[in-house]
Design an enzyme around this catalytic site. Structure first.
Site, PDB file in Angstrom:
ATOM      1  N   GLU A 275      39.261  46.259  44.547  1.00 43.44           N
ATOM      2  CA  GLU A 275      39.868  46.334  45.890  1.00 43.44           C
ATOM      3  C   GLU A 275      40.307  44.952  46.383  1.00 43.44           C
ATOM      4  OE1 GLU A 275      40.717  49.095  47.312  1.00 43.44           O
ATOM      5  OE2 GLU A 275      39.748  50.282  45.770  1.00 43.44           O
ATOM      6  N   ASP A 356      42.715  46.226  38.288  1.00 41.00           N
ATOM      7  CA  ASP A 356      41.675  46.382  37.257  1.00 41.00           C
ATOM      8  C   ASP A 356      41.523  45.087  36.466  1.00 41.00           C
ATOM      9  OD1 ASP A 356      41.021  48.958  37.882  1.00 41.00           O
ATOM     10  OD2 ASP A 356      42.186  49.899  36.264  1.00 41.00           O
TER      11      ASP A 356
HETATM   12 ZN   LIG Z   1      43.216  50.422  43.475  1.00 42.29          ZN
END
Ligand SMILES: [Zn+2]
Length: 416
Positions: A275, A356
């Site tokens: 995030e 990621d």
């Molecule tokens: Zn995301």
């Protein structure tokens, strides 16, 4: 029926067909074998359950979209818009208030028609698969609150746009754009403290191992934590999630309580690292700019067609009130909106890979990240094999197996 009505109906039917084809392909793409990566996470029974869930939800979505397609076609061909207009005009108000009643009636009629479908989705489908935690009281208060919020925000935007189109010259769309952008920024800014608490309880994450680990990581990455919150998602569903919201002073990272329950400290920190990655890589800003561009296109289309008599003919109107033109032009915007959403989803999926990668490179625990992703998709019974066309049209996140593959690749190439 005139040729314009025919064209509008063809447009609606084409869009419906494309979406239905994507749904059917998606169902056909189901594979009964558990992928290697998910062995030990899914047992046979639960895997079958996840596919039943997908089938159930797809069937339901086709039934409801067919119903709403039929409603639209019947309403348009029977001259429903013209009938509604003669009724609201008979009240004798000015054009702004008349327009507001016209649009409001359409909005609430649609919302009321949606109620049985929402009830079935929550209390039959979600209930059967063990997700639902909502009771009828929450359902009613949720609906009332969201109508209230949508009515206020929608009315402000609708009235401002209508007023500008009635009162200013050919640059009305640019003025409207400016007003809407300022208003949207304001809403994004205050939403976390004004709108979101209407629906959920947000509590600052309590002191402890989780908070310490996250803060340590954030400090290392030079990320100014503005707010780290736990949300009572369990009030509605057992599904879990995490997200980033707001801008400026009120921006915050939110973890569902259901997510905290089911994941280890390391897994939660990986999810948060992802995030934060969105923020660090400027995804939030890019997303906002993109949405402004689509607003601009929408208003431009509105300005092109709002004075065209054929647009009103298409919806079988006897007069050409601008408030109706705003609604009619949204039908013309629909195909463009689909193209915009395909582009936006493409970038969103790209951003997911980037976030990621960011999480893996900074938190340096790819195995933990993969574990978290697997647990998330098992808990939410996500579809492991969505059809490419469905992904292309609607997926804002890449399919989980693709994400795992990408993370493995990064950890191999960077030797983490
Ligand atoms: Zn995301």
């Amino acid at each position: 029926m005139n040729i314009y009505t025919f064209l509008i109906l063809s447009l609606i039917i084409t869009i419906y067909s494309i979406q239905t084809i994507a749904d059917l392909l998606n169902i056909k793409n189901i594979s009964t074998s558990i992928p290697l990566e998910f062995e030990g996470y899914y047992d046979k029974e639960k895997y079958v359950k996840s596919q039943e869930y997908l089938k159930e939800k797809t069937k339901f979505s086709i039934v409801s979209s067919t119903f709403f397609l039929a409603v639209q076609i019947i309403f348009i061909t029977l001259g429903g818009f013209n009938y509604l207009d003669t009724r609201v005009v008979s009240f004798g108000f000015g054009s702004i208030l008349t327009g507001l009643i016209f649009a409001g009636t359409l909005f609430f009629t649609f919302e009321i028609l949606k109620i049985p479908f929402s009830l079935y989705s929550v209390f039959v489908i979600e209930e059967r698969f063990g997700f639902n935690r909502m009771n009828i009281k929450t359902f009613i208060t949720d609906s009332l609150k969201s109508w209230f919020v949508t009515a206020i925000i929608g009315s402000i935007i609708f009235v401002a746009t209508l007023w500008l189109f009635i009162n200013t010259c050919k640059y009305a769309w640019l003025y409207a754009f400016t007003v809407i952008v300022v208003f949207e920024i304001f809403i994004t800014f205050v939403a976390p403290v004004v709108i979101m608490p209407l629906f959920n309880k947000y509590t600052t994450l309590e002191n402890g191992e989780l908070k310490d680990t996250i803060e340590k990581y954030a400090k290392k990455e030079n990320f100014k934590m503005k707010g780290l919150f736990r949300m009572d998602g369990s009030k509605r569903s057992t599904k879990s999630n995490a997200f980033f919201t707001g801008i400026g002073k009120f921006r915050r990272i939110v973890l569902f309580d259901t997510l905290i329950q089911k994941h280890s400290v390391d897994e939660l920190t990986s999810i948060l690292a992802h995030e934060m990655g969105h923020f660090k890589l400027g995804h939030i800003l890019k997303h906002m700019i993109f949405s402004f561009v689509s607003t601009l296109i929408m208003l431009f289309i509105l300005s092109l067609f709002i004075n065209e008599v054929w647009l009103y003919d298409a919806f079988l109107m006897n007069t050409q009130p601008m408030y109706a033109g705003i609604i009619f032009s949204s039908f013309l915007y629909e195909p463009i909106s689909i193209i915009i959403s395909i582009i936006s989803n493409y970038f969103s999926r790209k951003h997911e890979y980037e976030a990621d990668a960011y999480a893996v490179k900074t938190y340096r625990k790819p195995e933990v990240m993969i574990n978290a992703l697997k647990k998330l998709s098992v808990d939410n019974l996500s579809n492991l094999y969505p059809h490419k066309f469905k992904v292309f049209l609607e997926y804002s996140h890449p399919p989980v197996l693709e994400r795992i593959k990408a993370i493995n690749k990064i950890s191999l190439s960077t030797k983490i």
